[in-house]
Design an enzyme around this catalytic site. Sequence first.
Site, PDB file in Angstrom:
ATOM      1  N   LYS A  35     -22.219  18.470 -31.375  1.00  0.00           N
ATOM      2  CA  LYS A  35     -21.395  17.376 -30.833  1.00  0.00           C
ATOM      3  C   LYS A  35     -21.149  16.304 -31.890  1.00  0.00           C
ATOM      4  O   LYS A  35     -20.049  15.784 -32.017  1.00  0.00           O
ATOM      5  CB  LYS A  35     -22.101  16.727 -29.633  1.00  0.00           C
ATOM      6  CG  LYS A  35     -22.039  17.557 -28.371  1.00  0.00           C
ATOM      7  CD  LYS A  35     -22.620  16.782 -27.197  1.00  0.00           C
ATOM      8  CE  LYS A  35     -22.761  17.680 -25.989  1.00  0.00           C
ATOM      9  NZ  LYS A  35     -23.505  17.085 -24.900  1.00  0.00           N
ATOM     10  N   THR A  86     -29.269  12.752 -16.981  1.00  0.00           N
ATOM     11  CA  THR A  86     -30.357  12.742 -15.986  1.00  0.00           C
ATOM     12  C   THR A  86     -30.125  13.940 -15.060  1.00  0.00           C
ATOM     13  O   THR A  86     -29.794  13.765 -13.887  1.00  0.00           O
ATOM     14  CB  THR A  86     -30.359  11.429 -15.166  1.00  0.00           C
ATOM     15  OG1 THR A  86     -29.019  11.160 -14.719  1.00  0.00           O
ATOM     16  CG2 THR A  86     -30.861  10.251 -15.965  1.00  0.00           C
ATOM     17  N   LYS A 206     -25.170   2.885  -7.474  1.00  0.00           N
ATOM     18  CA  LYS A 206     -24.602   4.103  -8.063  1.00  0.00           C
ATOM     19  C   LYS A 206     -24.889   5.341  -7.210  1.00  0.00           C
ATOM     20  O   LYS A 206     -23.976   6.093  -6.868  1.00  0.00           O
ATOM     21  CB  LYS A 206     -25.154   4.283  -9.484  1.00  0.00           C
ATOM     22  CG  LYS A 206     -24.753   5.561 -10.151  1.00  0.00           C
ATOM     23  CD  LYS A 206     -23.257   5.655 -10.371  1.00  0.00           C
ATOM     24  CE  LYS A 206     -22.841   7.079 -10.622  1.00  0.00           C
ATOM     25  NZ  LYS A 206     -21.401   7.217 -10.818  1.00  0.00           N
ATOM     26  N   THR A 254     -10.255  19.090   2.118  1.00  0.00           N
ATOM     27  CA  THR A 254     -11.163  20.163   2.488  1.00  0.00           C
ATOM     28  C   THR A 254     -10.929  21.393   1.603  1.00  0.00           C
ATOM     29  O   THR A 254      -9.842  21.606   1.104  1.00  0.00           O
ATOM     30  CB  THR A 254     -10.982  20.497   3.987  1.00  0.00           C
ATOM     31  OG1 THR A 254     -11.832  21.567   4.322  1.00  0.00           O
ATOM     32  CG2 THR A 254      -9.557  20.868   4.320  1.00  0.00           C
ATOM     33  N   CYS A 262     -22.615  15.626 -11.306  1.00  0.00           N
ATOM     34  CA  CYS A 262     -23.110  14.391 -10.684  1.00  0.00           C
ATOM     35  C   CYS A 262     -23.336  14.449  -9.176  1.00  0.00           C
ATOM     36  O   CYS A 262     -24.466  14.297  -8.734  1.00  0.00           O
ATOM     37  CB  CYS A 262     -22.205  13.232 -11.063  1.00  0.00           C
ATOM     38  SG  CYS A 262     -22.363  12.880 -12.829  1.00  0.00           S
ATOM     39  N   LYS A 324     -13.368  20.757 -11.221  1.00  0.00           N
ATOM     40  CA  LYS A 324     -12.185  20.021 -10.758  1.00  0.00           C
ATOM     41  C   LYS A 324     -11.113  20.178 -11.823  1.00  0.00           C
ATOM     42  O   LYS A 324     -11.425  20.525 -12.971  1.00  0.00           O
ATOM     43  CB  LYS A 324     -12.513  18.542 -10.500  1.00  0.00           C
ATOM     44  CG  LYS A 324     -12.843  17.758 -11.756  1.00  0.00           C
ATOM     45  CD  LYS A 324     -13.279  16.333 -11.476  1.00  0.00           C
ATOM     46  CE  LYS A 324     -12.140  15.433 -11.068  1.00  0.00           C
ATOM     47  NZ  LYS A 324     -12.527  13.993 -11.148  1.00  0.00           N
TER      48      LYS A 324
HETATM   49  N1  LIG Z   1     -20.104  12.860 -16.384  1.00  0.00           N
HETATM   50  C1  LIG Z   1     -19.668  11.813 -15.701  1.00  0.00           C
HETATM   51  O1  LIG Z   1     -18.499  11.773 -15.304  1.00  0.00           O
HETATM   52  C2  LIG Z   1     -20.559  10.660 -15.375  1.00  0.00           C
HETATM   53  C3  LIG Z   1     -21.913  10.701 -15.647  1.00  0.00           C
HETATM   54  N2  LIG Z   1     -22.730   9.680 -15.253  1.00  0.00           N
HETATM   55  C4  LIG Z   1     -24.154   9.718 -15.563  1.00  0.00           C
HETATM   56  O2  LIG Z   1     -24.258   9.545 -16.972  1.00  0.00           O
HETATM   57  C5  LIG Z   1     -25.366  10.266 -17.492  1.00  0.00           C
HETATM   58  C6  LIG Z   1     -24.879  11.209 -18.581  1.00  0.00           C
HETATM   59  O3  LIG Z   1     -24.031  12.164 -17.990  1.00  0.00           O
HETATM   60  P1  LIG Z   1     -23.110  13.114 -18.870  1.00  0.00           P
HETATM   61  O4  LIG Z   1     -22.465  12.330 -19.954  1.00  0.00           O
HETATM   62  O5  LIG Z   1     -22.259  13.847 -17.919  1.00  0.00           O
HETATM   63  O6  LIG Z   1     -24.210  14.092 -19.504  1.00  0.00           O
HETATM   64  P2  LIG Z   1     -24.101  15.000 -20.797  1.00  0.00           P
HETATM   65  O7  LIG Z   1     -25.148  16.016 -20.682  1.00  0.00           O
HETATM   66  O8  LIG Z   1     -22.673  15.397 -20.984  1.00  0.00           O
HETATM   67  O9  LIG Z   1     -24.454  14.001 -21.997  1.00  0.00           O
HETATM   68  C7  LIG Z   1     -25.724  13.497 -22.280  1.00  0.00           C
HETATM   69  C8  LIG Z   1     -25.856  13.388 -23.809  1.00  0.00           C
HETATM   70  O10 LIG Z   1     -27.034  12.692 -24.151  1.00  0.00           O
HETATM   71  C9  LIG Z   1     -27.567  13.273 -25.338  1.00  0.00           C
HETATM   72  N3  LIG Z   1     -28.988  12.901 -25.471  1.00  0.00           N
HETATM   73  C10 LIG Z   1     -30.076  13.420 -24.837  1.00  0.00           C
HETATM   74  N4  LIG Z   1     -31.194  12.790 -25.227  1.00  0.00           N
HETATM   75  C11 LIG Z   1     -30.821  11.833 -26.113  1.00  0.00           C
HETATM   76  C12 LIG Z   1     -31.513  10.840 -26.860  1.00  0.00           C
HETATM   77  N5  LIG Z   1     -32.848  10.668 -26.743  1.00  0.00           N
HETATM   78  N6  LIG Z   1     -30.812  10.040 -27.674  1.00  0.00           N
HETATM   79  C13 LIG Z   1     -29.471  10.162 -27.791  1.00  0.00           C
HETATM   80  N7  LIG Z   1     -28.756  11.095 -27.109  1.00  0.00           N
HETATM   81  C14 LIG Z   1     -29.425  11.909 -26.277  1.00  0.00           C
HETATM   82  C15 LIG Z   1     -27.344  14.761 -25.119  1.00  0.00           C
HETATM   83  O11 LIG Z   1     -27.416  15.504 -26.319  1.00  0.00           O
HETATM   84  C16 LIG Z   1     -25.949  14.754 -24.494  1.00  0.00           C
HETATM   85  O12 LIG Z   1     -24.922  14.856 -25.465  1.00  0.00           O
HETATM   86  C17 LIG Z   1     -25.999  10.950 -16.283  1.00  0.00           C
HETATM   87  O13 LIG Z   1     -27.007  10.121 -15.787  1.00  0.00           O
HETATM   88  C18 LIG Z   1     -24.855  11.032 -15.285  1.00  0.00           C
HETATM   89  O14 LIG Z   1     -25.316  11.111 -13.969  1.00  0.00           O
HETATM   90  C19 LIG Z   1     -22.250   8.559 -14.630  1.00  0.00           C
HETATM   91  C20 LIG Z   1     -20.919   8.446 -14.364  1.00  0.00           C
HETATM   92  C21 LIG Z   1     -19.961   9.484 -14.720  1.00  0.00           C
HETATM   93  O1  LIG Z   2     -21.375   9.932 -11.147  1.00  0.00           O
HETATM   94  C1  LIG Z   2     -20.466  10.580 -11.610  1.00  0.00           C
HETATM   95  O2  LIG Z   2     -20.561  11.337 -12.564  1.00  0.00           O
HETATM   96  C2  LIG Z   2     -19.099  10.506 -11.016  1.00  0.00           C
HETATM   97  O3  LIG Z   2     -19.058  11.477  -9.932  1.00  0.00           O
HETATM   98  C3  LIG Z   2     -17.792  11.562  -9.286  1.00  0.00           C
HETATM   99  O4  LIG Z   2     -16.771  11.895 -10.206  1.00  0.00           O
HETATM  100  P1  LIG Z   2     -16.492  13.411 -10.681  1.00  0.00           P
HETATM  101  O5  LIG Z   2     -17.709  14.222 -10.454  1.00  0.00           O
HETATM  102  O6  LIG Z   2     -15.911  13.310 -12.039  1.00  0.00           O
HETATM  103  O7  LIG Z   2     -15.330  13.974  -9.770  1.00  0.00           O
HETATM  104  P2  LIG Z   2     -14.789  13.697  -8.296  1.00  0.00           P
HETATM  105  O8  LIG Z   2     -13.356  13.395  -8.394  1.00  0.00           O
HETATM  106  O9  LIG Z   2     -15.640  12.756  -7.558  1.00  0.00           O
HETATM  107  O10 LIG Z   2     -14.938  15.145  -7.653  1.00  0.00           O
HETATM  108  C4  LIG Z   2     -16.215  15.700  -7.445  1.00  0.00           C
HETATM  109  C5  LIG Z   2     -16.099  17.026  -6.735  1.00  0.00           C
HETATM  110  O11 LIG Z   2     -15.668  16.836  -5.392  1.00  0.00           O
HETATM  111  C6  LIG Z   2     -14.578  17.684  -5.093  1.00  0.00           C
HETATM  112  N1  LIG Z   2     -13.721  17.000  -4.095  1.00  0.00           N
HETATM  113  C7  LIG Z   2     -13.284  15.742  -4.338  1.00  0.00           C
HETATM  114  C8  LIG Z   2     -12.522  15.091  -3.385  1.00  0.00           C
HETATM  115  C9  LIG Z   2     -12.210  15.721  -2.181  1.00  0.00           C
HETATM  116  O12 LIG Z   2     -11.521  15.176  -1.276  1.00  0.00           O
HETATM  117  N2  LIG Z   2     -12.661  16.978  -1.965  1.00  0.00           N
HETATM  118  C10 LIG Z   2     -13.425  17.639  -2.897  1.00  0.00           C
HETATM  119  O13 LIG Z   2     -13.837  18.787  -2.667  1.00  0.00           O
HETATM  120  C11 LIG Z   2     -13.896  17.925  -6.427  1.00  0.00           C
HETATM  121  O14 LIG Z   2     -13.158  19.125  -6.404  1.00  0.00           O
HETATM  122  C12 LIG Z   2     -15.094  17.998  -7.359  1.00  0.00           C
HETATM  123  O15 LIG Z   2     -15.654  19.290  -7.344  1.00  0.00           O
HETATM  124  C13 LIG Z   2     -17.437  10.190  -8.706  1.00  0.00           C
HETATM  125  O16 LIG Z   2     -16.137  10.263  -8.112  1.00  0.00           O
HETATM  126  C14 LIG Z   2     -17.432   9.128  -9.811  1.00  0.00           C
HETATM  127  O17 LIG Z   2     -17.155   7.852  -9.270  1.00  0.00           O
HETATM  128  C15 LIG Z   2     -18.803   9.120 -10.485  1.00  0.00           C
HETATM  129  O18 LIG Z   2     -18.830   8.197 -11.554  1.00  0.00           O
END
Ligand SMILES: NC(=O)C1=CN([C@@H]2O[C@H](COP(=O)(O)OP(=O)(O)OC[C@H]3O[C@@H](n4cnc5c(N)ncnc54)[C@H](O)[C@@H]3O)[C@@H](O)[C@H]2O)C=CC1
Ligand SMILES: O=C(O)[C@H]1O[C@H](OP(=O)(O)OP(=O)(O)OC[C@H]2O[C@@H](n3ccc(=O)[nH]c3=O)[C@H](O)[C@@H]2O)[C@H](O)[C@@H](O)[C@@H]1O
Length: 438
Positions: A35, A86, A206, A254, A262, A324
């Site tokens: 990455k 996480t 959250k 649906t 997440c 999605k």
């Molecule tokens: N993916 C999303 O749309 C969202 C994710 N979150 C939350 O954000 C957090 C991260 O999620 P993602 O980005 O999806 O996960 P991810 O798995 O894509 O990214 C996590 C990154 O952290 C790195 N990492 C691990 N240990 C580390 C360390 N000690 N120092 C520096 N880097 C380190 C990993 O190599 C990885 O690249 C989770 O808690 C998730 O629930 C919150 C909102 C949206």
């Molecule tokens: O904590 C997170 O990571 C994020 O999780 C979701 O975002 P995301 O997982 O990117 O996508 P969503 O748009 O929420 O969709 C989640 C899943 O629900 C499904 N979905 C969504 C909406 C719906 O009406 N029906 C349904 O089946 C989607 O297809 C997808 O599989 C939340 O919407 C974000 O606000 C949050 O930050």
Amino acid sequence: MKVTVIGLGYLGATHAVAMAELGHEVIGIEPDPRKLSALSQGVLPFHEPGLDTALTKTLATGKLTFKAAHDAESAASEIFFICVGTPQRAGSDAADTSYVISAAEDLARWVGRDAVVAGKSTVPVGTAAELKKRMDAIAGFDVHLAWNPEFLREGTALEDSLRPDRIVVGTFDQHSVQVIKNVYAPILESGTPFLELDVPTAELVKVAANAFLATKISFINAMAEVAEVSGADAVALAKAIGYDERIGNKFLRTGIGFGGGCLPKDIRGFMARADELGVGSAVEFLRNVDQVNLRRRDRVVSLANTELGEVSGKAITMLGISFKPDSDDLRDSPALEIAQRLQAQGAHLTVHDPVSLVPLASRAPELSSEQDLMAAVKSADLVILGTEWKQYREVDPAELGELVKTKTVIDGRNVLDVARWQQAGWKVIALGRNIQNG
Ligand SMILES: NC(=O)C1=CN([C@@H]2O[C@H](COP(=O)(O)OP(=O)(O)OC[C@H]3O[C@@H](n4cnc5c(N)ncnc54)[C@H](O)[C@@H]3O)[C@@H](O)[C@H]2O)C=CC1
Ligand SMILES: O=C(O)[C@H]1O[C@H](OP(=O)(O)OP(=O)(O)OC[C@H]2O[C@@H](n3ccc(=O)[nH]c3=O)[C@H](O)[C@@H]2O)[C@H](O)[C@@H](O)[C@@H]1O
């Protein structure tokens, strides 16, 4: 401001670019060499619309740089954002907070006395207090730790980061509030609500938000189960209840349900944490939310078997495999689980997806894939729409119909124009609906 973002996955890479877009000097820290190397060359290691060009643009300004670990330069940052993963702990519902703990303890050896550490990862309530204890002990002073959860959605991640509905911050001290207000100043100036909370509330906001969203989806999918056996139509039902402003029409689509990195792990982590706190029964309903969601996957596997007699030896094309559209994220993807289960039952799966076939090859090498949509459906006994990419909604069913062996489609996302597909000779099966095919 000088900003460091720790962990450059879906959340952290987006946040680092967003911070640079706001004009800050940003250092991103990522230990994964693949990455790190990609990002340093301006290549996004995942698909996220608009983020690739924003990355190239911000890299060119020199305001965004990447490193594998902290050093004296990153240590001079005024604010550090923790964005590490996480995930669900293996063999348990609980969240694995080991990456957050390790990132925080490592940072405690570098962080300055006036700097603020803002956690953005989604964590079980109580995590920040535990991290602060550990960081204070290592740093030898009172670390300014705050929790600043992120609400971005994949597919619209950069836009959500730059124009969020709200900014939520839980803090132990006023200095942190001020520094966080400064870092988000351009966003706050546009009128974005800033919610200054205590730390446990910020952590809970959250998981509560994600639990509510998951509940809404499972609610409509539970109605779909009832609709399927009563002759009703869950899509029409969703529209009808959604006119009530108290209910709203969003997140009532649906289909095969929610997946991703997440919602599924967050509701399970919430149940596990509530159990630890002795209030498991308060969120016990989330077990049902999870089960309703997973039953939608069973339903598609069962519909495929009913349609084909049995699936063994049959050719099935899965249209869309990411959790999605506009994302290549395969974490807990409903379409992927369905494809893997059908393949395990002896079906020959061919997967088409506009952007996810490369990650799919390493994630599920047992599944065949095809980049060309027309080639993907050739000679199929059954087509399943698993992810509602725009190109599937717009495809000409007559053209597809000339290529398949049997014109039967299961619309797992309720997005196809049923009349148009039927006119082209297709049998259309959809979740939550009783479609009459002639
Ligand atoms: N993916 C999303 O749309 C969202 C994710 N979150 C939350 O954000 C957090 C991260 O999620 P993602 O980005 O999806 O996960 P991810 O798995 O894509 O990214 C996590 C990154 O952290 C790195 N990492 C691990 N240990 C580390 C360390 N000690 N120092 C520096 N880097 C380190 C990993 O190599 C990885 O690249 C989770 O808690 C998730 O629930 C919150 C909102 C949206
Ligand atoms: O904590 C997170 O990571 C994020 O999780 C979701 O975002 P995301 O997982 O990117 O996508 P969503 O748009 O929420 O969709 C989640 C899943 O629900 C499904 N979905 C969504 C909406 C719906 O009406 N029906 C349904 O089946 C989607 O297809 C997808 O599989 C939340 O919407 C974000 O606000 C949050 O930050």
